[in-house]
Scaffold this active site. Structure first.
Site, PDB file in Angstrom:
ATOM      1  N   ASN A   9      82.202  61.601  40.066  1.00 35.25           N
ATOM      2  CA  ASN A   9      82.634  62.994  40.006  1.00 35.25           C
ATOM      3  C   ASN A   9      83.292  63.385  41.327  1.00 35.25           C
ATOM      4  O   ASN A   9      83.456  62.555  42.225  1.00 35.25           O
ATOM      5  CB  ASN A   9      81.449  63.913  39.668  1.00 35.25           C
ATOM      6  CG  ASN A   9      80.344  63.851  40.714  1.00 35.25           C
ATOM      7  OD1 ASN A   9      80.539  63.398  41.848  1.00 35.25           O
ATOM      8  ND2 ASN A   9      79.159  64.308  40.343  1.00 35.25           N
ATOM      9  N   ASP A 198      77.564  61.968  27.897  1.00 39.61           N
ATOM     10  CA  ASP A 198      77.263  62.393  29.263  1.00 39.61           C
ATOM     11  C   ASP A 198      78.360  63.309  29.805  1.00 39.61           C
ATOM     12  O   ASP A 198      78.069  64.262  30.536  1.00 39.61           O
ATOM     13  CB  ASP A 198      77.099  61.161  30.157  1.00 39.61           C
ATOM     14  CG  ASP A 198      76.757  61.537  31.594  1.00 39.61           C
ATOM     15  OD1 ASP A 198      75.609  61.957  31.834  1.00 39.61           O
ATOM     16  OD2 ASP A 198      77.639  61.431  32.463  1.00 39.61           O
TER      17      ASP A 198
END
Length: 324
Positions: A9, A198
């Site tokens: 991320n 996810d």
């Protein structure tokens, strides 16, 4: 393999879905090898369930992930695989365990995808290992059945939702299943599905708290039906429960198989993901309280609270046992 920027991320933490995909690949390799270890019909092991898995430590860009798998139990038609994930800082040599997971696979014939083949037995070092494995097998079998029976509702869009409500953060992702998503049998890899789940859960969590978020754990993921190449899948997520520092998100996958075999949409996969909110320094942040509006939302909140307290009590018992 080494973790790269597209695995992580914006804060540099590797996505939980990336790790789940690696875990599933390791499990599929070892279970398929085992199921083809004796003469008979060739087969591919298909993922049926992932037991609860905790993300014990974050993994970062530049670290090396080492995923190891071991078969710990076989029934007549299924294989239990234990997988460990370790991260290594190749600059310092420091290593740490980041994940431990238990997966269940079933062998499907290459000639007939609806035919489940028998699994070659394994040798156990002690009779207790077989007895314990059989107990785990019966428990997961019962839980899969119960989960499938209660999977019926859908997520509907909400017009102008208030912040911190279920409708405000709920999200969906639509994906056309292509050849690169599939096994030799033309069905979706379990790891591909889990990665998409996810991603959706992460969007729900980020929308709710507006901070950096990471996957803390995943409750049992149940694969109810196969998803075939050419299907359009809808991955949907909604907030069910918040504690002071964690968020539980229900995620399910519905499949529309309209290309080769027109049939009604069906529920293929379901699970609960738990996320935590982190500061820029990686410290846990308080999570905004979820505002429930309908009776169903209040019921799901109480059910989530029960799972949270049960997990918390189990973790405390394990810590006390380790201290002794």
């Amino acid at each position: 393999r080494i973790m790269r920027p597209d695995d992580a991320n914006i804060a540099g933490n590797v996505h939980g879905g990336t790790i789940l995909k690696m875990i599933e690949e390791a499990g599929a390799i070892i279970s398929t090898r085992h199921c083809n270890s004796q003469a008979g019909e060739p087969c591919v092991a298909a993922l049926a369930r992932v037991e609860r898995t905790d993300f014990l430590s974050p993994m970062c860009i530049g670290e090396v992930a080492n995923v190891s798998a071991e078969i710990t139990y076989t029934s007549r038609h299924s294989v239990e695989v234990q997988v460990n994930v370790m991260s290594e800082n190749i600059l310092t040599g420091a290593k740490k365990v980041t994940n431990k997971a238990t997966l269940w696979y079933v062998p499907l014939s290459l000639k007939n995808v609806n035919k489940v083949l028998e699994v070659p037995p394994i040798q156990y070092a002690r009779k207790e290992q077989e007895d314990e494995g059989k107990k785990r097998y019966e428990e997961q079998k019962l839980d899969r059945l119960e989960t499938k029976q209660r999977n019926g509702d859908v997520i509907l869009p909400v017009i102008n939702p208030e912040p911190h409500t279920v409708g405000y953060s709920q999200s969906s992702l639509i994906h056309l299943v292509g050849p690169s998503d599939c096994t030799l049998l033309g069905f979706v890899h379990g790891g591909v599905t889990m990665k998409l789940m996810d991603e959706v859960a992460g969007i729900v969590a980020a929308r709710h708290c507006k901070t950096n978020i990471v996957t803390a754990s995943v409750d049992a993921i149940n694969f109810h039906e196969k998803i075939k190449k050419g299907c359009v899948i809808t991955v949907s997520g909604r907030m069910t429960f918040t504690s002071n520092k964690s968020m539980e998100i229900e995620v399910f996958v519905d499949a529309d198989p309209f290309v080769d075999e027109p049939r009604e949409r069906y529920r293929a996969v379901s699970a609960f993901f738990t996320y935590v909110s982190l500061s820029k320094e990686g410290k846990p942040l308080p999570v905004p309280q979820l505002l429930t509006e309908t009776e169903d939302e209040k019921r799901r909140f109480e059910e989530g609270k029960g799972r949270y307290l049960q997990t918390k009590a189990k973790r405390q018992a394990q810590m006390q046992q380790a201290a002794q």
